[in-house]
Design a protein around this motif. Structure first.
Motif, PDB file in Angstrom:
ATOM      1  N   ASP A  29      68.547  27.524  68.032  1.00  0.00           N
ATOM      2  CA  ASP A  29      67.648  28.504  68.401  1.00  0.00           C
ATOM      3  C   ASP A  29      67.104  28.553  67.271  1.00  0.00           C
ATOM      4  OD1 ASP A  29      67.072  30.172  70.371  1.00  0.00           O
ATOM      5  OD2 ASP A  29      68.875  31.405  69.868  1.00  0.00           O
ATOM      6  N   SER A  30      65.623  28.793  68.628  1.00  0.00           N
ATOM      7  CA  SER A  30      64.013  28.740  67.891  1.00  0.00           C
ATOM      8  C   SER A  30      64.489  29.923  67.292  1.00  0.00           C
ATOM      9  CB  SER A  30      63.073  28.261  68.689  1.00  0.00           C
ATOM     10  OG  SER A  30      62.954  28.808  69.598  1.00  0.00           O
ATOM     11  N   ARG A  31      65.195  31.491  68.193  1.00  0.00           N
ATOM     12  CA  ARG A  31      65.538  32.666  68.227  1.00  0.00           C
ATOM     13  C   ARG A  31      65.262  33.253  66.505  1.00  0.00           C
ATOM     14  NH1 ARG A  31      67.139  35.248  73.792  1.00  0.00           N
ATOM     15  NH2 ARG A  31      67.025  33.361  73.855  1.00  0.00           N
ATOM     16  N   ILE A  32      64.505  33.949  66.313  1.00  0.00           N
ATOM     17  CA  ILE A  32      65.222  34.915  64.916  1.00  0.00           C
ATOM     18  C   ILE A  32      65.598  36.530  65.256  1.00  0.00           C
ATOM     19  CG2 ILE A  32      63.888  32.691  63.024  1.00  0.00           C
ATOM     20  CD1 ILE A  32      62.282  34.992  62.319  1.00  0.00           C
ATOM     21  N   TYR A  33      65.630  36.737  66.424  1.00  0.00           N
ATOM     22  CA  TYR A  33      64.896  38.052  66.053  1.00  0.00           C
ATOM     23  C   TYR A  33      64.994  38.071  67.999  1.00  0.00           C
ATOM     24  CZ  TYR A  33      64.548  42.958  65.976  1.00  0.00           C
ATOM     25  OH  TYR A  33      64.480  45.013  66.598  1.00  0.00           O
ATOM     26  N   ASP A  34      65.221  39.517  68.432  1.00  0.00           N
ATOM     27  CA  ASP A  34      65.446  39.707  70.118  1.00  0.00           C
ATOM     28  C   ASP A  34      65.837  41.165  70.126  1.00  0.00           C
ATOM     29  OD1 ASP A  34      66.075  39.630  72.864  1.00  0.00           O
ATOM     30  OD2 ASP A  34      66.439  37.484  72.392  1.00  0.00           O
ATOM     31  N   ASP A  57      62.609  34.277  57.251  1.00  0.00           N
ATOM     32  CA  ASP A  57      62.651  33.635  55.360  1.00  0.00           C
ATOM     33  C   ASP A  57      61.952  32.428  55.587  1.00  0.00           C
ATOM     34  OD1 ASP A  57      63.375  31.545  57.873  1.00  0.00           O
ATOM     35  OD2 ASP A  57      66.086  31.979  57.066  1.00  0.00           O
ATOM     36  N   ALA A  58      60.751  32.316  56.260  1.00  0.00           N
ATOM     37  CA  ALA A  58      60.155  30.384  56.375  1.00  0.00           C
ATOM     38  C   ALA A  58      58.940  30.971  56.409  1.00  0.00           C
ATOM     39  CB  ALA A  58      60.497  29.712  57.389  1.00  0.00           C
ATOM     40  N   THR A  59      57.696  30.628  55.229  1.00  0.00           N
ATOM     41  CA  THR A  59      56.233  30.702  55.721  1.00  0.00           C
ATOM     42  C   THR A  59      55.418  29.409  55.890  1.00  0.00           C
ATOM     43  OG1 THR A  59      56.070  30.012  53.048  1.00  0.00           O
ATOM     44  CG2 THR A  59      56.311  32.456  53.927  1.00  0.00           C
ATOM     45  N   GLU A  60      56.842  28.204  56.786  1.00  0.00           N
ATOM     46  CA  GLU A  60      55.819  27.006  56.562  1.00  0.00           C
ATOM     47  C   GLU A  60      55.448  27.176  58.399  1.00  0.00           C
ATOM     48  OE1 GLU A  60      59.821  26.255  55.537  1.00  0.00           O
ATOM     49  OE2 GLU A  60      57.595  27.384  54.146  1.00  0.00           O
ATOM     50  N   ASP A  61      56.611  27.739  58.957  1.00  0.00           N
ATOM     51  CA  ASP A  61      56.987  27.419  59.892  1.00  0.00           C
ATOM     52  C   ASP A  61      55.548  28.719  60.361  1.00  0.00           C
ATOM     53  OD1 ASP A  61      58.903  25.950  59.791  1.00  0.00           O
ATOM     54  OD2 ASP A  61      60.953  27.658  59.703  1.00  0.00           O
ATOM     55  N   GLN A  62      55.677  28.252  61.647  1.00  0.00           N
ATOM     56  CA  GLN A  62      55.297  29.060  63.028  1.00  0.00           C
ATOM     57  C   GLN A  62      55.607  29.771  63.662  1.00  0.00           C
ATOM     58  OE1 GLN A  62      51.975  26.760  64.508  1.00  0.00           O
ATOM     59  NE2 GLN A  62      50.569  27.348  63.259  1.00  0.00           N
ATOM     60  N   PHE A  63      55.145  30.978  64.304  1.00  0.00           N
ATOM     61  CA  PHE A  63      55.910  32.029  64.709  1.00  0.00           C
ATOM     62  C   PHE A  63      55.550  32.481  66.363  1.00  0.00           C
ATOM     63  CE2 PHE A  63      57.753  31.734  60.764  1.00  0.00           C
ATOM     64  CZ  PHE A  63      59.532  31.611  61.271  1.00  0.00           C
ATOM     65  N   ARG A  64      55.815  32.660  67.592  1.00  0.00           N
ATOM     66  CA  ARG A  64      55.313  33.723  68.505  1.00  0.00           C
ATOM     67  C   ARG A  64      56.126  34.775  68.622  1.00  0.00           C
ATOM     68  NH1 ARG A  64      56.585  29.910  72.235  1.00  0.00           N
ATOM     69  NH2 ARG A  64      54.931  28.807  72.044  1.00  0.00           N
ATOM     70  N   GLY A 136      60.548  37.955  54.214  1.00  0.00           N
ATOM     71  CA  GLY A 136      61.092  39.368  53.675  1.00  0.00           C
ATOM     72  C   GLY A 136      60.756  40.145  54.654  1.00  0.00           C
ATOM     73  N   LYS A 137      61.455  41.193  55.182  1.00  0.00           N
ATOM     74  CA  LYS A 137      61.813  41.866  56.747  1.00  0.00           C
ATOM     75  C   LYS A 137      59.565  42.628  56.513  1.00  0.00           C
ATOM     76  CE  LYS A 137      65.754  43.552  56.042  1.00  0.00           C
ATOM     77  NZ  LYS A 137      66.428  44.084  56.509  1.00  0.00           N
ATOM     78  N   PHE A 138      60.001  42.266  58.263  1.00  0.00           N
ATOM     79  CA  PHE A 138      58.672  42.887  58.678  1.00  0.00           C
ATOM     80  C   PHE A 138      58.549  44.114  59.963  1.00  0.00           C
ATOM     81  CE2 PHE A 138      57.852  38.953  56.522  1.00  0.00           C
ATOM     82  CZ  PHE A 138      56.415  39.105  55.554  1.00  0.00           C
ATOM     83  N   THR A 139      58.764  44.664  60.056  1.00  0.00           N
ATOM     84  CA  THR A 139      57.961  45.994  61.040  1.00  0.00           C
ATOM     85  C   THR A 139      56.459  45.643  62.417  1.00  0.00           C
ATOM     86  OG1 THR A 139      59.174  46.897  59.777  1.00  0.00           O
ATOM     87  CG2 THR A 139      58.339  48.215  61.492  1.00  0.00           C
ATOM     88  N   PHE A 140      57.547  45.296  63.710  1.00  0.00           N
ATOM     89  CA  PHE A 140      56.157  45.636  64.892  1.00  0.00           C
ATOM     90  C   PHE A 140      56.516  46.625  65.548  1.00  0.00           C
ATOM     91  CE2 PHE A 140      55.330  43.956  68.482  1.00  0.00           C
ATOM     92  CZ  PHE A 140      54.054  43.012  68.668  1.00  0.00           C
ATOM     93  N   SER A 141      55.149  46.825  65.231  1.00  0.00           N
ATOM     94  CA  SER A 141      55.631  48.757  65.900  1.00  0.00           C
ATOM     95  C   SER A 141      54.871  48.696  67.431  1.00  0.00           C
ATOM     96  CB  SER A 141      55.068  49.441  64.862  1.00  0.00           C
ATOM     97  OG  SER A 141      55.127  50.047  63.758  1.00  0.00           O
ATOM     98  N   VAL A 142      55.065  49.328  68.564  1.00  0.00           N
ATOM     99  CA  VAL A 142      54.640  49.201  69.829  1.00  0.00           C
ATOM    100  C   VAL A 142      54.029  50.847  69.898  1.00  0.00           C
ATOM    101  CG1 VAL A 142      54.251  48.101  71.864  1.00  0.00           C
ATOM    102  CG2 VAL A 142      55.563  47.139  70.286  1.00  0.00           C
ATOM    103  N   GLN A 143      52.811  50.801  70.746  1.00  0.00           N
ATOM    104  CA  GLN A 143      53.065  52.425  71.248  1.00  0.00           C
ATOM    105  C   GLN A 143      52.200  52.003  72.273  1.00  0.00           C
ATOM    106  OE1 GLN A 143      50.101  53.659  68.085  1.00  0.00           O
ATOM    107  NE2 GLN A 143      51.362  55.706  68.342  1.00  0.00           N
ATOM    108  N   GLN A 144      52.488  53.494  73.852  1.00  0.00           N
ATOM    109  CA  GLN A 144      51.991  52.377  74.820  1.00  0.00           C
ATOM    110  C   GLN A 144      50.230  53.073  75.092  1.00  0.00           C
ATOM    111  OE1 GLN A 144      51.408  54.786  77.226  1.00  0.00           O
ATOM    112  NE2 GLN A 144      52.749  56.666  77.318  1.00  0.00           N
ATOM    113  N   TYR A 145      49.533  52.750  75.686  1.00  0.00           N
ATOM    114  CA  TYR A 145      47.416  53.199  75.169  1.00  0.00           C
ATOM    115  C   TYR A 145      47.655  53.063  76.961  1.00  0.00           C
ATOM    116  CZ  TYR A 145      46.486  53.759  70.402  1.00  0.00           C
ATOM    117  OH  TYR A 145      46.472  54.220  69.249  1.00  0.00           O
ATOM    118  N   MET A 146      48.431  54.348  78.050  1.00  0.00           N
ATOM    119  CA  MET A 146      48.202  54.466  79.127  1.00  0.00           C
ATOM    120  C   MET A 146      47.282  55.770  79.555  1.00  0.00           C
ATOM    121  SD  MET A 146      48.665  51.392  80.826  1.00  0.00           S
ATOM    122  CE  MET A 146      48.185  51.535  82.732  1.00  0.00           C
ATOM    123  N   ARG A 147      47.141  56.245  78.337  1.00  0.00           N
ATOM    124  CA  ARG A 147      46.360  57.664  78.460  1.00  0.00           C
ATOM    125  C   ARG A 147      46.975  58.451  79.622  1.00  0.00           C
ATOM    126  NH1 ARG A 147      40.960  55.749  79.990  1.00  0.00           N
ATOM    127  NH2 ARG A 147      40.845  53.996  78.833  1.00  0.00           N
TER     128      ARG A 147
END
Length: 167
Positions: A29-34, A57-64, A136-147
């Motif tokens: 499975d190419s998925r590392i997080y869901d 855990d990899a710096t040579e791979d590309q991610f989506r 390492g660990k990374f954090t993806f933060s999301v906010q809605q911007y619909m006013r």
């Protein structure tokens, strides 16, 4: 004494189980997080930031990295503006951007995505072909911007992180 019919059913069940175990163990499975975060009463408040923390855990791979959005049919807009920030474990911003995703056809109002009843699921690219600068660990933060203070009709928001080019 075992009847032939019972023996063949048991044997078939064992073969089916063994085949299923082999099939599942051989798949990569190419998925590392869901992960999804649900919103109380299908309301996403303007001051709410959804945070997803995941290991790399990899710096040579590309991610989506992809948004996973679930909305109801009573969502009042055809689109959704999102602002994301990708940070490392030291809270240094690596990437930040505002993006628009389209949930309904703007002319007809027909919902996009896969749906069941009045609930629709979507997957939208946030970052494509991304190489993380280090492990390492990374954090993806999301906010809605619909006013709007309280954005109704959004049931949940998720993040999927996967390696690109892996089966």
């Amino acid at each position: 004494m075992r009847t032939p019919l019972l023996g063949s059913k048991l044997g078939g069940l064992i073969c089916l189980s063994a085949g299923l175990v082999f099939l599942l163990s051989s798949c990569s499975d190419s998925r590392i997080y869901d992960e999804y975060h649900d919103f109380d009463e299908n309301v996403w408040h303007m001051d709410s930031t959804e945070k997803f923390t995941f290991p790399v855990d990899a710096t040579e791979d590309q991610f989506r990295l992809s948004y996973l959005v679930r909305n109801t049919a009573d969502y009042s807009y055809y689109n959704l503006y999102l602002k994301f920030t990708l940070e490392d474990s030291l809270h240094q911003v690596i990437e930040s951007q505002m993006q628009e995703v389209i949930l309904f056809d703007p002319k007809t109002g027909k919902p996009y995505g896969s749906g069941l009843g009045d609930l629709f699921s979507h997957e939208f690219p946030a970052i494509d072909n991304f190489t993380f600068p280090y492990k390492g660990k990374f954090t993806f933060s999301v906010q809605q911007y619909m006013r709007v203070e309280s954005l109704t009709g959004i049931q949940s928001l998720g993040l999927k992180v996967e390696r690109v080019g892996q089966e």
